[in-house]
Motif scaffolding. Structure first.
Motif, PDB file in Angstrom:
ATOM      1  N   ASP A   1       7.264  -1.764 -13.208  1.00 23.04           N
ATOM      2  CA  ASP A   1       8.296  -1.810 -13.345  1.00 23.04           C
ATOM      3  C   ASP A   1       9.170  -0.687 -12.667  1.00 23.04           C
ATOM      4  O   ASP A   1       8.378   0.076 -12.189  1.00 23.04           O
ATOM      5  CB  ASP A   1       8.627  -1.652 -15.066  1.00 23.04           C
ATOM      6  CG  ASP A   1       8.088  -0.550 -15.744  1.00 23.04           C
ATOM      7  OD1 ASP A   1       7.841   0.415 -15.059  1.00 23.04           O
ATOM      8  OD2 ASP A   1       7.762  -0.748 -16.896  1.00 23.04           O
ATOM      9  N   THR A   2      10.306  -0.429 -12.869  1.00 22.22           N
ATOM     10  CA  THR A   2      10.919   0.821 -12.160  1.00 22.22           C
ATOM     11  C   THR A   2      10.716   2.115 -12.679  1.00 22.22           C
ATOM     12  O   THR A   2      10.491   2.946 -11.742  1.00 22.22           O
ATOM     13  CB  THR A   2      12.635   0.622 -12.201  1.00 22.22           C
ATOM     14  OG1 THR A   2      12.879   0.572 -13.611  1.00 22.22           O
ATOM     15  CG2 THR A   2      13.181  -0.748 -11.635  1.00 22.22           C
TER      16      THR A   2
ATOM     17  N   PRO B   1      11.677  11.811  -5.755  1.00 20.96           N
ATOM     18  CA  PRO B   1      10.832  10.655  -4.941  1.00 20.96           C
ATOM     19  C   PRO B   1      10.461  10.994  -3.431  1.00 20.96           C
ATOM     20  O   PRO B   1      11.167  11.688  -2.775  1.00 20.96           O
ATOM     21  CB  PRO B   1      11.810   9.411  -5.016  1.00 20.96           C
ATOM     22  CG  PRO B   1      13.325  10.071  -4.984  1.00 20.96           C
ATOM     23  CD  PRO B   1      12.855  11.428  -5.755  1.00 20.96           C
ATOM     24  N   GLU B   2       9.392  10.547  -2.886  1.00 14.63           N
ATOM     25  CA  GLU B   2       8.868  10.328  -1.575  1.00 14.63           C
ATOM     26  C   GLU B   2       9.625   9.389  -0.830  1.00 14.63           C
ATOM     27  O   GLU B   2       9.648   9.426   0.430  1.00 14.63           O
ATOM     28  CB  GLU B   2       7.214  10.326  -1.685  1.00 14.63           C
ATOM     29  CG  GLU B   2       6.730  11.360  -2.366  1.00 14.63           C
ATOM     30  CD  GLU B   2       5.155  11.641  -1.781  1.00 14.63           C
ATOM     31  OE1 GLU B   2       5.041  11.894  -0.734  1.00 14.63           O
ATOM     32  OE2 GLU B   2       4.570  11.122  -2.671  1.00 14.63           O
ATOM     33  N   ILE B   3       9.977   8.068  -1.614  1.00 15.06           N
ATOM     34  CA  ILE B   3      10.873   7.323  -0.952  1.00 15.06           C
ATOM     35  C   ILE B   3      11.919   6.828  -1.773  1.00 15.06           C
ATOM     36  O   ILE B   3      11.943   6.694  -2.926  1.00 15.06           O
ATOM     37  CB  ILE B   3      10.107   5.979  -0.683  1.00 15.06           C
ATOM     38  CG1 ILE B   3       8.816   5.948   0.341  1.00 15.06           C
ATOM     39  CG2 ILE B   3      11.215   4.625  -0.130  1.00 15.06           C
ATOM     40  CD1 ILE B   3       7.953   4.926   0.346  1.00 15.06           C
ATOM     41  N   PHE B   4      13.321   7.323  -1.271  1.00 19.75           N
ATOM     42  CA  PHE B   4      14.436   7.109  -1.870  1.00 19.75           C
ATOM     43  C   PHE B   4      15.199   5.642  -1.280  1.00 19.75           C
ATOM     44  O   PHE B   4      15.577   5.775   0.044  1.00 19.75           O
ATOM     45  CB  PHE B   4      15.330   8.301  -1.768  1.00 19.75           C
ATOM     46  CG  PHE B   4      16.618   8.151  -2.251  1.00 19.75           C
ATOM     47  CD1 PHE B   4      17.018   7.695  -3.564  1.00 19.75           C
ATOM     48  CD2 PHE B   4      17.730   8.559  -1.759  1.00 19.75           C
ATOM     49  CE1 PHE B   4      17.883   7.622  -4.155  1.00 19.75           C
ATOM     50  CE2 PHE B   4      18.974   8.822  -2.464  1.00 19.75           C
ATOM     51  CZ  PHE B   4      19.133   7.969  -3.592  1.00 19.75           C
TER      52      PHE B   4
ATOM     53  N   ILE C   1       8.674   6.342  -5.861  1.00 17.75           N
ATOM     54  CA  ILE C   1       9.750   5.613  -5.341  1.00 17.75           C
ATOM     55  C   ILE C   1      11.002   5.187  -6.159  1.00 17.75           C
ATOM     56  O   ILE C   1      10.725   4.771  -7.456  1.00 17.75           O
ATOM     57  CB  ILE C   1       9.192   4.220  -5.051  1.00 17.75           C
ATOM     58  CG1 ILE C   1       7.950   4.673  -3.893  1.00 17.75           C
ATOM     59  CG2 ILE C   1      10.358   3.179  -4.397  1.00 17.75           C
ATOM     60  CD1 ILE C   1       7.296   3.115  -3.433  1.00 17.75           C
ATOM     61  N   SER C   2      11.977   5.751  -5.829  1.00 16.40           N
ATOM     62  CA  SER C   2      13.367   5.585  -6.690  1.00 16.40           C
ATOM     63  C   SER C   2      14.452   4.900  -5.993  1.00 16.40           C
ATOM     64  O   SER C   2      14.355   4.829  -4.744  1.00 16.40           O
ATOM     65  CB  SER C   2      13.919   6.796  -7.127  1.00 16.40           C
ATOM     66  OG  SER C   2      13.147   7.611  -8.072  1.00 16.40           O
TER      67      SER C   2
ATOM     68  N   GLU D   1       0.836  -1.223  -0.040  1.00 17.60           N
ATOM     69  CA  GLU D   1       0.051  -0.166  -0.042  1.00 17.60           C
ATOM     70  C   GLU D   1       1.008   1.330   0.057  1.00 17.60           C
ATOM     71  O   GLU D   1       1.706   1.313   0.787  1.00 17.60           O
ATOM     72  CB  GLU D   1      -0.870   0.057   1.459  1.00 17.60           C
ATOM     73  CG  GLU D   1      -1.831  -0.882   1.294  1.00 17.60           C
ATOM     74  CD  GLU D   1      -2.828  -0.980   2.501  1.00 17.60           C
ATOM     75  OE1 GLU D   1      -2.853   0.077   3.163  1.00 17.60           O
ATOM     76  OE2 GLU D   1      -3.056  -2.123   3.370  1.00 17.60           O
ATOM     77  N   LEU D   2       0.405   2.211  -0.926  1.00 15.21           N
ATOM     78  CA  LEU D   2       1.559   3.436  -0.967  1.00 15.21           C
ATOM     79  C   LEU D   2       0.285   4.568  -0.725  1.00 15.21           C
ATOM     80  O   LEU D   2      -0.541   4.544  -1.353  1.00 15.21           O
ATOM     81  CB  LEU D   2       1.901   3.583  -2.221  1.00 15.21           C
ATOM     82  CG  LEU D   2       3.045   4.871  -2.551  1.00 15.21           C
ATOM     83  CD1 LEU D   2       4.097   4.851  -1.577  1.00 15.21           C
ATOM     84  CD2 LEU D   2       3.282   4.692  -3.918  1.00 15.21           C
ATOM     85  N   LYS D   3       0.797   5.156   0.602  1.00 10.64           N
ATOM     86  CA  LYS D   3      -0.266   6.227   0.766  1.00 10.64           C
ATOM     87  C   LYS D   3      -1.629   5.895   0.871  1.00 10.64           C
ATOM     88  O   LYS D   3      -2.577   6.556   0.570  1.00 10.64           O
ATOM     89  CB  LYS D   3      -0.126   7.505   0.032  1.00 10.64           C
ATOM     90  CG  LYS D   3       1.115   8.271   0.073  1.00 10.64           C
ATOM     91  CD  LYS D   3       1.404   9.407  -0.593  1.00 10.64           C
ATOM     92  CE  LYS D   3       1.761   9.126  -2.289  1.00 10.64           C
ATOM     93  NZ  LYS D   3       1.988  10.510  -3.129  1.00 10.64           N
TER      94      LYS D   3
END
Length: 499
Positions: A74-75, A164-167, A83-84, A64-66
């Motif tokens: 894929d990336t 990104p919000e998540i690195f 997300i990176s 779950e994201l937010k």
């Protein structure tokens, strides 16, 4: 009041054939956190980060994201969702430019009527590098012009361009000097201040304890424990990682520093332009000679000269019998093994099997009448895999599928199998976990007791002090000082000679 949960992993499992890489992992990442993901090689750290960054899907479980279901295809899809990741392996593409690597997959941003506006792309790349704090790189240059460290920083620029919000940082700092690491630490702190989140994977426990606000410990694909910063305690973390108390000696316990009189390898007045200035050394039979200094002191280049990879302007590497070393082939013939600090680029053929990598230096040993039989190769490789406890499905498995510690064991194994008498080890424990490190140190000490000779080049002072009979410190390409083994020798004393 708790912070907002930005990502939630619910009962994530991942299987690769019969291998269970992750088993029922449930983790949540809150805003403004730098979370250290820690565990031994093969614990599932990279597998978990690869699933949330879109490299491959989970076998079971949900993300779950937010608060919304998240299943990246894929990336690039993961990046669009915020997300990176900068992966452990080299992620830049050879044969193209710096800016092309930064905007890989985003070229349409600079394209009009099918034509790429190179000037605009270079300007934007320069701006992106400036924001991250990367200097001295020309966006128009081919990527091949830059070092491993610089290419890794270019990957960081690419990953952060999408804000990104998540690195996710997967073992990135192992390829960096202290200067490069400081750039990464500054980025992580800035992201935290911006209420973004970081998942930080490293084997450097001191680094993790300094940088992270929380640690999540995995072992054998299973979630073990989550620790807040106030509960960080080195011995406790190590115990959780390996599942037992680490007993016995980590480094050597003796301080006699004895070795034979016979000189087996020498460097005589070695010069490399702007790198080494008249460096000489002698390695004795049964000696562990440590070489240390700051990253750019010339120690890594010296190791390459001793193995015949790099040609000095003048000066030479000479065997104990007086033979001058001109090439790696000649060095191998004379029972010298070399472990490069750039393992994936120089020490292994990643697309080849464990067996193919293991037998490469020893083909003449296992051939019969000029022919090489599979049965002989398998028996030869199996002996090293068993002896070094290399974790793998089978010896025909690709090396690229192994964890960092097991890859390093393959590198060691091929030189042990070739019955090397001299080992040149450049950062031999870089990017491997605490358990494999202890194994490597015990192996090195055993080799010393067998009268083998070792040059250990390292940026880690504790292992230089812990393992070496003598430590030679280089400073600005010159020999600054040589320390004898002693229980009184400290990091502070050595650092004064390095800077």
């Amino acid at each position: 009041m708790s912070a907002e949960i930005i990502l939630k992993a619910n009962h994530i499992s991942k299987n690769f054939g019969l291998t269970h890489a992750l088993k029922d992992i449930s983790i949540q990442i809150e805003r403004g956190e730098i979370i250290g993901l820690i565990g031994e090689n093969g614990s599932g750290k990279s597998t978990f980060s690869s699933i949330i960054s879109g490299v491959y899907p989970a076998t079971s479980g949900t993300l779950e994201l937010k608060g919304q279901p998240y299943k990246p295809s894929d990336t690039m899809d993961a990046q669009r969702c915020g997300i990176s990741m900068v992966a452990q392996e080299m992620g830049t593409l050879p044969g193209i430019g710096v800016a092309d690597n930064i905007f890989l997959g985003r070229e349409e941003k600079f394209t009009k009527y099918g034509i790429v506006n190179r000037k605009e792309m270079y300007q934007e790349a320069a701006k992106a590098m400036e924001v991250v704090g990367v200097a001295g790189i020309n966006p128009a240059d081919p990527i091949s012009r830059y070092s491993l460290e610089e290419r890794k920083l270019i990957e960081v620029v690419r990953a952060l361009y999408s804000e990104p919000e998540i690195f996710i940082v997967d073992e990135t700092t192992t390829a960096l000097s202290q200067k490069g690491r400081d750039i990464i630490y500054k980025i992580l702190r800035r992201l935290q201040e911006q209420d973004k989140s970081v998942l930080f994977i490293s084997h450097d426990l001191e680094e993790l304890m300094t940088v992270c606000s929380k640690l999540i410990i995995l072992r054998d694909g299973v979630f073990i424990e989550e620790l807040e910063q106030k509960d960080f305690e080195e011995e406790r973390i190590k115990e959780l990682m390996v599942g037992r108390k680490l007993t016995g000696d980590y480094y050597r316990s003796d301080y006699d520093g004895n070795f034979g009189e016979e000189v087996v390898l020498k460097a005589e007045n070695v010069h490399i332009k702007q790198v080494l200035e008249g460096v000489s050394l002698e390695l004795h039979k049964g000696e562990i000679l440590g070489i240390g200094g700051l990253t750019d002191c010339g120690m890594h280049e010296l190791g390459r000269v001793l193995f015949g990879i790099e040609k000095p302007v003048y000066g030479e590497a000479v065997l104990g019998n007086g033979e001058v070393i001109h090439s790696p082939k000649q060095a191998i013939k004379n029972k010298i093994g070399y472990v490069s600090k750039n393992r994936d680029q120089e020490a292994l053929i990643l697309s080849a099997s464990i067996m193919d990598n293991m037998v490469l230096p020893s083909l003449s040993k296992i051939s019969s009448a000029g022919l090489i039989f599979k049965g002989a190769e398998k028996k030869f490789t199996a002996r090293q895999v068993d002896g070094l406890s290399i974790k793998c499905r089978e010896i025909t498995q690709d090396v690229k599928d192994l964890s960092g510690g097991n890859k390093q064991k393959v590198v060691f194994g091929k030189w042990l199998a070739n019955e090397s008498e001299i080992f040149i080890l450049d950062c031999p424990t870089r990017g491997i976990d605490i358990g494999v490190k202890a194994f490597m140190y015990q192996l090195m000490y055993q080799l010393k007791k067998e009268n083998k000779s070792i040059i250990m080049i390292s940026e880690e002072l504790p292992e230089l002090i812990g393992m070496s009979d003598r430590i030679m410190i280089l400073r600005k390409g010159r020999v600054q000082k040589i320390f004898e083994r002693s229980p009184k020798l400290s990091e502070s004393v050595i650092i004064k000679e390095m800077v």
